[in-house]
Enzyme design. Sequence first.
Site, mmCIF file in Angstrom:
data_model
loop_
_atom_site.group_PDB
_atom_site.id
_atom_site.type_symbol
_atom_site.label_atom_id
_atom_site.label_comp_id
_atom_site.label_asym_id
_atom_site.label_seq_id
_atom_site.Cartn_x
_atom_site.Cartn_y
_atom_site.Cartn_z
ATOM 1 N N LYS A 165 -10.394 -3.980 -2.550
ATOM 2 C CA LYS A 165 -11.501 -2.886 -2.835
ATOM 3 C C LYS A 165 -10.839 -1.697 -3.282
ATOM 4 C CE LYS A 165 -13.499 -3.576 1.466
ATOM 5 N NZ LYS A 165 -12.323 -2.956 2.306
ATOM 6 N N LYS A 184 0.731 -1.253 -0.090
ATOM 7 C CA LYS A 184 -0.117 -0.180 -0.092
ATOM 8 C C LYS A 184 0.940 1.408 -0.097
ATOM 9 C CE LYS A 184 -4.320 -1.772 1.595
ATOM 10 N NZ LYS A 184 -5.436 -1.753 2.379
ATOM 11 N N LYS A 207 -4.105 -10.107 -5.227
ATOM 12 C CA LYS A 207 -5.459 -10.354 -4.689
ATOM 13 C C LYS A 207 -6.617 -9.257 -5.043
ATOM 14 C CE LYS A 207 -5.999 -8.211 -0.210
ATOM 15 N NZ LYS A 207 -7.363 -7.734 -0.524
HETATM 16 P P1 ATP Z 1 -8.524 -2.763 0.863
HETATM 17 O O1 ATP Z 1 -8.108 -2.785 -0.630
HETATM 18 O O2 ATP Z 1 -9.407 -1.211 0.909
HETATM 19 O O3 ATP Z 1 -7.512 -3.179 1.877
HETATM 20 P P2 ATP Z 1 -9.505 -5.403 0.933
HETATM 21 O O4 ATP Z 1 -10.616 -5.874 -0.492
HETATM 22 O O5 ATP Z 1 -8.523 -5.513 1.150
HETATM 23 O O6 ATP Z 1 -9.939 -3.747 0.877
HETATM 24 P P3 ATP Z 1 -10.294 -5.335 3.748
HETATM 25 O O7 ATP Z 1 -11.223 -4.638 4.288
HETATM 26 O O8 ATP Z 1 -8.933 -4.967 3.798
HETATM 27 O O9 ATP Z 1 -10.669 -5.561 2.145
HETATM 28 O O10 ATP Z 1 -10.640 -6.704 4.180
HETATM 29 C C1 ATP Z 1 -11.774 -7.457 4.721
HETATM 30 C C2 ATP Z 1 -11.732 -8.794 4.919
HETATM 31 O O11 ATP Z 1 -11.929 -9.464 3.502
HETATM 32 C C3 ATP Z 1 -10.572 -9.337 5.668
HETATM 33 O O12 ATP Z 1 -10.784 -10.616 6.082
HETATM 34 C C4 ATP Z 1 -9.713 -9.897 4.403
HETATM 35 O O13 ATP Z 1 -8.554 -10.821 4.614
HETATM 36 C C5 ATP Z 1 -10.658 -10.298 3.326
HETATM 37 N N1 ATP Z 1 -10.403 -10.220 2.018
HETATM 38 C C6 ATP Z 1 -9.753 -8.949 1.276
HETATM 39 N N2 ATP Z 1 -9.483 -9.503 0.030
HETATM 40 C C7 ATP Z 1 -9.596 -10.786 -0.275
HETATM 41 C C8 ATP Z 1 -9.592 -11.375 -1.195
HETATM 42 N N3 ATP Z 1 -9.037 -11.077 -2.113
HETATM 43 N N4 ATP Z 1 -9.758 -13.014 -1.008
HETATM 44 C C9 ATP Z 1 -10.436 -13.405 0.038
HETATM 45 N N5 ATP Z 1 -10.426 -12.569 1.259
HETATM 46 C C10 ATP Z 1 -9.929 -11.351 1.043
HETATM 47 MG MG MG Z 2 -7.379 -5.145 2.753
#
Ligand code: ATP
Ligand code: MG
Length: 332
Positions: A199, A115, A196
Amino acid sequence: MVSMKKRVFSGVQPSGNLHIGNYLGALKNWVQIQSDYESIWGIVDLHAVTVHQDPAELQAKIIETAALFLAVGLDPKQSSIVAQSSVPEHAELAWMLTCVTPVGWLERMTQYKAKAQAQETVGDGLLQYPVLMAADILLYQAAIVPVGDDQAQHLELTRDIAQRFNSLYGETFVMPATRLPAVGARVMGLDDPTTKMSKSATGTGHAIGLLDPPDQIRKRIMRATTDSLPAVDFNALGGGVENLLSIFQAFSGWTNEKVREHFSGMRYGDLKKQVAEMVVTSLEPLQARYREIQAEPGYVDRVLNEGAQHVSPIAQSTIRMVKERMGLYTPR
Ligand code: ATP
Ligand code: MG
């Protein structure tokens, strides 16, 4: 009422549109275990602001995220649903834990490195993020933390911080265990199966949002990056195809054997069509419930209010204990 069940905590940042990775890695499993534990689920807005968020958009995303928690099946009668910043003890404990955490531990975190790379100037919050996450978990003395695979490293750090605090000041925190789903723990980007799904990623073909319309879902999956083979070969699975198969498997609940048998030799075009239909039909009921929930004025705010009221005494009691252990001022 004092519950004898073990406590479970996890959270999602209201930092963008929730996607199928968030659902399969986290939310879906929360719903499955919510009645087995004393469950606390956070909309972790203090984490979201570790990278810049538009204030009006962030406010809307907090409510949207809470409404999605309800739409996927989290039940406010069984679970406390909480906006992190409405319980100030999260930030308070984060400071106390910051003071026992070596900077070197934080600089090693892969999420920080990834990040930070995407930012022009790196805010201190981005480095501190895992300490705040440790505070979220330890504040509630959670025994289980169900997350996606990308958070496993932060959970290890949480245990290191808890251990260090416990050894400096005496047994204070419950050691939290990581709980990963068997399938769907790391959903990859559709545009790039080596990163991965996130968001905060920007590519238009990258993610499937939980609220995306069916046509958009189909289009995205049909355009997903695969490889140069024509059909599914389980002895030579490329990352993109493997990702599509695991998305299908996680939504369908099929066994490995059944997936293998069904998709072996299938042309990529047909595979994609079947994955798209599986995702669309799985998300339809959730999307319908989401619309109902958002149409009910004040409902989500009420749930968040009750959630905060329910967890505040737990948070306050941890803070009181930590202050005593550290020798901070506690009124007599
Ligand atoms: P950001 O990019 O803002 O970090 P994010 O998609 O990584 O968003 P988070 O809010 O950080 O989402 O994570 C929320 C939950 O979703 C956590 O438990 C994280 O491990 C899970 N998670 C996030 N991305 C994935 C993915 N690609 N596959 C499976 N689990 C995920
Ligand atoms: Mg995340």
